[in-house]
Scaffold this motif. Sequence first.
Motif, PDB file in Angstrom:
ATOM      1  N   ALA A   1    -104.617  75.665  58.291  1.00  0.00           N
ATOM      2  CA  ALA A   1    -104.485  75.742  56.828  1.00  0.00           C
ATOM      3  C   ALA A   1    -105.852  75.879  56.165  1.00  0.00           C
ATOM      4  O   ALA A   1    -106.027  76.691  55.250  1.00  0.00           O
ATOM      5  N   ASN A   2    -106.849  75.118  56.625  1.00  0.00           N
ATOM      6  CA  ASN A   2    -108.188  75.203  56.044  1.00  0.00           C
ATOM      7  C   ASN A   2    -108.835  76.561  56.308  1.00  0.00           C
ATOM      8  O   ASN A   2    -109.572  77.077  55.472  1.00  0.00           O
TER       9      ASN A   2
ATOM     10  N   ALA B   1    -109.923  78.980  53.299  1.00  0.00           N
ATOM     11  CA  ALA B   1    -111.299  79.469  53.195  1.00  0.00           C
ATOM     12  C   ALA B   1    -111.305  80.963  52.881  1.00  0.00           C
ATOM     13  O   ALA B   1    -112.089  81.436  52.050  1.00  0.00           O
ATOM     14  N   ARG B   2    -110.427  81.701  53.540  1.00  0.00           N
ATOM     15  CA  ARG B   2    -110.358  83.142  53.265  1.00  0.00           C
ATOM     16  C   ARG B   2    -109.815  83.425  51.876  1.00  0.00           C
ATOM     17  O   ARG B   2    -110.311  84.303  51.179  1.00  0.00           O
ATOM     18  N   LEU B   3    -108.812  82.689  51.454  1.00  0.00           N
ATOM     19  CA  LEU B   3    -108.212  82.911  50.139  1.00  0.00           C
ATOM     20  C   LEU B   3    -109.140  82.505  48.993  1.00  0.00           C
ATOM     21  O   LEU B   3    -109.039  83.034  47.896  1.00  0.00           O
TER      22      LEU B   3
ATOM     23  N   ARG C   1    -110.608  74.720  44.178  1.00  0.00           N
ATOM     24  CA  ARG C   1    -110.776  74.740  45.636  1.00  0.00           C
ATOM     25  C   ARG C   1    -109.882  73.670  46.240  1.00  0.00           C
ATOM     26  O   ARG C   1    -109.773  72.554  45.711  1.00  0.00           O
ATOM     27  N   HIS C   2    -109.252  74.011  47.352  1.00  0.00           N
ATOM     28  CA  HIS C   2    -108.330  73.099  48.018  1.00  0.00           C
ATOM     29  C   HIS C   2    -108.677  72.967  49.496  1.00  0.00           C
ATOM     30  O   HIS C   2    -109.250  73.879  50.081  1.00  0.00           O
ATOM     31  N   GLU C   3    -108.304  71.822  50.059  1.00  0.00           N
ATOM     32  CA  GLU C   3    -108.493  71.542  51.486  1.00  0.00           C
ATOM     33  C   GLU C   3    -107.288  70.778  51.991  1.00  0.00           C
ATOM     34  O   GLU C   3    -106.665  70.027  51.251  1.00  0.00           O
TER      35      GLU C   3
END
Length: 94
Positions: free
Chosen positions: A49-50, A54-56, A72-74
């Motif tokens: 998912a990370n 990162a690409r998105l 930004r999400h993680e």
Amino acid sequence: MSYVIAFYEVDKAYGGPEEGGWWFDTGTLVRVFAVSRSETRANAIARRANGLLARLQRSKRSVGSVLYDGGRHEAHVYENTAPAHFPDTRPHYE
């Protein structure tokens, strides 16, 4: 035991003026993504998912930038339940 994979919107918070000022990472729960009985599997899901996030999020500013305005999400893994925020307590400068 179960392991929760959850998405957090990440940011930085001002820690204090020591050593010219310091900051720490924070996160606000967006949603629980999955639950796994295996810690290894949960970590694999979070890594994947990370990688996709990162690409998105390439076009979004870095969390460390003074111009960062959110978004930004993680993915993070927790045992049993995902906290609404992290860290639980404000860190102290040492």
